[in-house]
Structure formats: C-alpha cells, structure tokens
Design a protein around this motif. Structure first.
Motif, short mmCIF file in Angstrom:
data_model
loop_
_atom_site.label_atom_id
_atom_site.label_comp_id
_atom_site.label_asym_id
_atom_site.label_seq_id
_atom_site.Cartn_x
_atom_site.Cartn_y
_atom_site.Cartn_z
N SER A 76 -69.30 -36.81 -5.58
CA SER A 76 -67.79 -36.75 -4.45
C SER A 76 -68.80 -36.64 -3.21
CB SER A 76 -67.15 -35.87 -4.24
OG SER A 76 -67.32 -34.77 -4.16
N GLY A 77 -70.24 -36.30 -3.24
CA GLY A 77 -71.28 -35.79 -2.43
C GLY A 77 -70.77 -35.11 -1.15
N MET A 78 -70.75 -34.20 -2.36
CA MET A 78 -70.32 -32.39 -1.27
C MET A 78 -71.77 -31.82 -0.28
SD MET A 78 -67.63 -29.63 -2.90
CE MET A 78 -66.22 -31.23 -3.45
N ARG A 138 -58.20 -26.56 -3.76
CA ARG A 138 -57.75 -27.47 -4.23
C ARG A 138 -58.45 -28.25 -5.84
NH1 ARG A 138 -56.46 -31.39 0.38
NH2 ARG A 138 -56.31 -29.61 2.30
N VAL A 139 -59.71 -28.58 -5.56
CA VAL A 139 -60.93 -29.15 -6.81
C VAL A 139 -60.75 -28.16 -7.63
CG1 VAL A 139 -63.25 -29.85 -6.74
CG2 VAL A 139 -61.71 -30.49 -4.95
N LEU A 140 -60.73 -26.97 -7.86
CA LEU A 140 -60.87 -26.08 -9.11
C LEU A 140 -59.71 -25.84 -8.99
CD1 LEU A 140 -63.15 -23.70 -9.79
CD2 LEU A 140 -61.50 -21.96 -8.39
N LYS A 141 -58.26 -26.10 -9.16
CA LYS A 141 -57.28 -25.93 -9.35
C LYS A 141 -57.34 -27.18 -10.54
CE LYS A 141 -52.43 -25.58 -10.68
NZ LYS A 141 -51.98 -25.22 -11.24
N ILE A 142 -58.02 -28.51 -9.80
CA ILE A 142 -57.70 -29.64 -11.11
C ILE A 142 -58.91 -29.26 -12.08
CG2 ILE A 142 -58.27 -31.99 -11.09
CD1 ILE A 142 -57.48 -32.09 -8.25
N ALA A 143 -60.03 -29.01 -11.89
CA ALA A 143 -61.12 -28.58 -13.19
C ALA A 143 -60.90 -27.92 -14.00
CB ALA A 143 -62.13 -28.73 -12.43
N VAL A 144 -59.97 -26.32 -13.67
CA VAL A 144 -59.26 -25.40 -14.36
C VAL A 144 -58.14 -25.82 -15.38
CG1 VAL A 144 -58.13 -23.29 -14.22
CG2 VAL A 144 -60.12 -23.53 -12.65
N ARG A 163 -50.19 -35.41 -10.27
CA ARG A 163 -50.76 -35.87 -9.32
C ARG A 163 -49.10 -35.82 -8.16
NH1 ARG A 163 -50.47 -40.74 -7.24
NH2 ARG A 163 -51.81 -40.36 -6.13
N GLY A 164 -50.24 -35.08 -6.88
CA GLY A 164 -48.70 -35.59 -5.29
C GLY A 164 -47.75 -33.84 -5.77
N ARG A 165 -47.23 -33.15 -6.92
CA ARG A 165 -46.61 -32.02 -7.03
C ARG A 165 -47.29 -30.78 -7.27
NH1 ARG A 165 -42.95 -33.67 -12.40
NH2 ARG A 165 -41.97 -31.50 -11.97
N LEU A 166 -47.92 -31.14 -8.57
CA LEU A 166 -49.01 -30.11 -8.30
C LEU A 166 -50.45 -30.04 -7.83
CD1 LEU A 166 -48.66 -28.86 -12.24
CD2 LEU A 166 -47.05 -27.96 -10.83
N TYR A 167 -51.02 -30.65 -8.05
CA TYR A 167 -52.00 -31.32 -7.46
C TYR A 167 -52.35 -32.10 -6.44
CZ TYR A 167 -52.53 -29.69 -12.47
OH TYR A 167 -52.32 -29.54 -13.46
N PRO A 175 -52.65 -35.78 -4.07
CA PRO A 175 -53.06 -36.74 -5.31
C PRO A 175 -54.43 -37.52 -5.38
CG PRO A 175 -50.90 -36.79 -3.56
CD PRO A 175 -52.25 -35.49 -3.64
N ALA A 176 -54.80 -37.39 -3.98
CA ALA A 176 -55.96 -38.03 -3.60
C ALA A 176 -57.24 -37.62 -4.52
CB ALA A 176 -56.73 -38.33 -1.70
N LEU A 177 -57.63 -36.34 -4.35
CA LEU A 177 -58.61 -35.51 -5.19
C LEU A 177 -58.55 -35.54 -5.97
CD1 LEU A 177 -58.87 -32.36 -2.81
CD2 LEU A 177 -60.76 -34.41 -3.24
N THR A 178 -57.06 -35.70 -7.34
CA THR A 178 -56.63 -36.14 -8.45
C THR A 178 -57.48 -37.40 -9.13
OG1 THR A 178 -54.92 -34.38 -8.26
CG2 THR A 178 -54.66 -36.34 -10.23
N ASP A 179 -56.93 -38.73 -8.27
CA ASP A 179 -57.38 -39.50 -8.88
C ASP A 179 -58.90 -40.40 -7.98
OD1 ASP A 179 -54.45 -40.39 -8.50
OD2 ASP A 179 -54.50 -41.72 -6.42
#
Length: 458
Positions: free
Chosen positions: A230-232, A324-330, A358-362, A364-368
């Motif tokens: 993502s170019g962070m 938010r990113v860490l939540k998805i990865a974990v 996506r949109g409930r727990l995560y 949406p844009a980062l999940t995609d």
C-alpha cells in the motif's frame, strides 16, 4: 497570660492521640505556668529542671516534643537541644527564650535545628497553636516515612515475585534458556532497533501457544507485506510491525487453557478477560515513549467498523487506520489457526469471511485492498521462511514434508503438519481435489526432502 485553651486549628486525624511533651526550665514558676496552659490539652506533660535531668528522662522514656528554656545553669537550652537532636532526631525541638540574645537563638537553630523559638512572655493561644502545628508536622512526617518504608518493602516483594515468576517460566521449558539469551541481546540493541526487541517479545508470547497455533510471525509477515503493497511510510510500517509482534502481549498472564480456547467459545469471566487484553497490552507499553503509537494500535485493534468492538466502541473512521489493518490481519491468521472458531478455516474460507464482514467488522476499503494483495501476491506473502515452498498438487514431489496442516474446502483436516508425502499420498490428494466443489485447488506449504536441503546448504 491567658488561661483559656483555644480550639485545635488542625483536624484531629492529623494529631497523635498519645503525644508526650517534655518541658525543661530551671524556674519552677515557669514550669507551673506552662503546665497550667497545657492542662486541658490531650497530651502528657513531663517537667525537668535541668538539661541533665531532661537527657535522663529522654533515655528512660519516649517524648514527641521538647520545650527548653534557653538560659539554664550548667547545660543551656541550645546545648541540650543539640544533644537531643543527635540522639533523638525524630523529637520536635522548641526553644523558649526570655532574652534578646541573637547568638543563643542562632546557635539553637544551627546546632539543635529547632522547629521554632518562643519569646517570654508567651501568648497562651500562640503557644498551644505552635505545639499543635509541630505535632501535626511530626505526625505527617512519620506517616510519610512509614509509607516510604511500606513502598520499599512492597517493591522488594514485587522484585522477588518477578524473580520467582522468571524462575517458573524457565522451569516450564528448556527452550526459554535460548529465549533469555535472545532477550539479553535484544536489550543491548534496544536503542538501535525497537522492532527487533518487539519481535523477541513476540517469540516469548509464542512459547505459551501450541506449535501449530502461533500467529504472531504470520501476522507480522502479512502487515509488512501490506505496508509495502500500500506504499505506507517507513515510520507507520515500523509501528504496525511492532504492534503485530506484540498484539498478544495482554494475554501473557492468561492460564494455558484459555490461551488455546477459540475466542468465540469463551464465556463469563473468560470472555471478560479476553475483552480486556488490548487495554492490558497498551498499559504494559505506556512507559516506553518510542512505543507510544504502537500501544495505541494495540488498544484499538479489536474495535469493529460498526462500533460494537472493544474497548472504546469506536466506529468507522474513529478507529486509527493502522489498528484497522491489524484487525484484518489478526482475524485472517487466527481464523486459519482455530483461535476464533471451533474449527480451523482454509485460507480461501478465511478470505470469504473477510468479504462477508467487510463494512460490519472491517473497514471496507482496507479489506478490499488486503484481499487484492492476497490474490495478487499468492500464499507466498503469508510466510517469510525461505525453506518453505508454496505449491499446488501438480508440483509436489515424493519426500517433501508438510510445513502446515492441509484442510479440504469444507474445513476437514486432510494431512497433519510434518507428514512426508509419498507417491500414493500425492495421487490421492490429486483425486480428492478433483472432487472439490467449484474447482477448489489445494495450496500446500512444504519443505524439500532433508537430503536436498543438505545439498542446497552445501
């Protein structure tokens, strides 16, 4: 001189109930006057007519405060108070003087370190007030010193408990000897690399988990890949990687049974303990200034996009982006390891759950973006061990060893980690794969046969 006692100017809680006063003067009428002034006060008053008699009384009994006349035959007041200060430093000392002798007063202040001096003739109300203030000060100092003593004793006990805990941890497994060596090295390099230090702590956390349920390294690898994809910027990527290494820090005090229990199966006190672990992790890092942002990510990595997460029920954009990113990865890793649901999900099914929520727990844009990365970079992005190969069934060779459990699309376990592949097994896997719904293909994490690894190392 007034004979009416005034009311205490300090709360009774600040004054001792059994204070003892020693009054020293060579004139009997002065002693009687002072006794009359103090007769209605809740203190025991003892009189002495000389410095030698006063020192004898001090040696035989305890006194909280001494009032001494300045001019006495033999041992004068400043000399007496200086001797009392040397032998009984906790005793409050007051000088009573009827002479305008600056030399005597200075000597009492310097040598006896007196609390106050009072001129004759004194004011009764002022005298009582000064004594109350002196006793209140002494009482406060004694409480402070007692609290300091208790604090030192508690700190010593805490250090002993910490040492005991370290001993118990070392007793649990011989592997901690190697980990302790790693920690010593990491401590020396702390100023150069906080990232290295956090990954060592991550290894410590992993020691509490079964070998096949250790998520930290996989989460670290995923967030690093996402940061690059993502170019962070470098600082954000470093903080996120440290948070990935330490996200389980708040679970260190858990019992072993709770560690291996899927979070959706926890109830009652265990559920409450689980919900608190992000805050516990943050608190453990609060004193480390370079990890301030990492601690914030840890606190919020279990917040949910719909606002029903913990600990602060933040919603949507209120949640820090890196949390938010860490939540998805974990969740992606823990779903595959069986740390969320009762069964372990396949990689594909874990991706499906990310899409569903996506949109409930995560976000949406980062999940995609995360799922696109997984699809574009293939399973190789999920590990950083060069000895592990990620292959489909067509590229398998006899002698290869499974590095991770293999599951069917339904979630059923097909082969255990550590299984050596034979021609018959590979043939059966190929046939089983052809019967999977939707053309599902297996992705296997394998290691080369031992002889080929040795040849490659040579």
């Amino acid at each position: 001189m007034s004979d009416t006692p005034d009311k205490p100017k300090h709360p009774a809680a600040q004054l001792p109930d059994n204070a003892r006063l020693l009054i020293v003067d060579d004139e009997e009428n002065i002693l009687r006057s002072l006794q009359r002034v103090l007769r209605r006060e809740p203190w025991e008053v003892v009189c002495a007519t000389s410095g030698q008699e006063a020192l004898k009384d001090m040696a035989e009994s305890h006194f909280d405060l001494v009032i001494s006349d300045a001019r006495m035959p033999g041992m004068d007041g400043p000399t007496l108070l200086a001797e009392i200060r040397r032998k009984y430093p906790w005793c409050i000392r007051i000088l009573l003087t009827g002479y305008a002798d600056i030399t005597t007063t200075v000597s009492a202040i310097n040598d006896g370190q007196i609390y106050r001096y009072i001129s004759k003739p004194w004011d009764d109300d002022e005298l009582r007030l000064i004594i109350r203030q002196a006793l209140a000060f002494q009482h406060s100092e004694r409480r402070r010193l007692a609290l300091e003593k208790v604090t030192r004793r508690q700190n010593q006990k805490l250090q002993q408990l910490n040492a005991s805990l370290e001993d118990k941890v070392r007793e649990r497994t011989a592997e901690l000897k190697q980990t302790a060596d790693m920690l010593d090295l990491a401590y020396q390099e702390l100023r150069q690399s906080y990232v290295t230090t956090t990954e060592v702590f991550s290894a410590l956390i992993n020691k509490r988990l079964p070998t096949d349920q250790r998520p930290n390294q996989r989460v670290i690898t995923l967030v690093r890949a996402f940061a690059d994809y993502s170019g962070m910027d470098e600082e954000r990527a470093r903080n996120l990687a440290m948070a990935a290494a330490l996200y389980n820090l708040g679970k260190l005090a858990w019992p072993d049974k709770l560690f291996a229990t899927p979070s959706d199966l926890m109830a009652g006190e265990h559920r409450q303990e689980y919900l608190k672990y992000p805050v516990t992790g943050e608190q453990l890092l609060m004193t480390l200034e370079p990890l301030k942002e990492t601690a914030r990510i840890l606190r919020h990595h279990q917040e949910k996009w719909n606002g029903y997460g913990v600990p602060d029920r933040l919603k949507g954009e209120q949640i820090p982006p890196d949390a938010r990113v860490l939540k998805i990865a974990v969740d992606f890793v823990e779903l595959q390891l069986g740390l969320v649901l009762e069964r372990q999900l396949t990689r594909d099914n874990a991706i499906k759950l990310l899409k569903r929520y996506r949109g409930r727990l995560y976000d949406p844009a980062l999940t995609d973006q995360f799922i696109t990365m997984l699809e574009e970079l293939a399973p190789d992005v999920e590990h950083d061990d060069p000895s592990i190969l990620v292959l489909d069934t067509r590229r398998l060779r006899p002698g290869m060893v499974l590095a991770r459990n293999l599951y069917a699309a339904s979630g059923m376990l097909l082969l255990n980690e550590g299984k050596t592949l034979t021609p018959i097994l590979i043939e059966k896997l190929t046939a089983f794969e052809q019967g999977e719904p939707g053309g599902h293909r297996y992705t296997l994490y394998v290691c080369e046969p031992e002889d080929e690894q040795a040849e490659a190392r040579a």
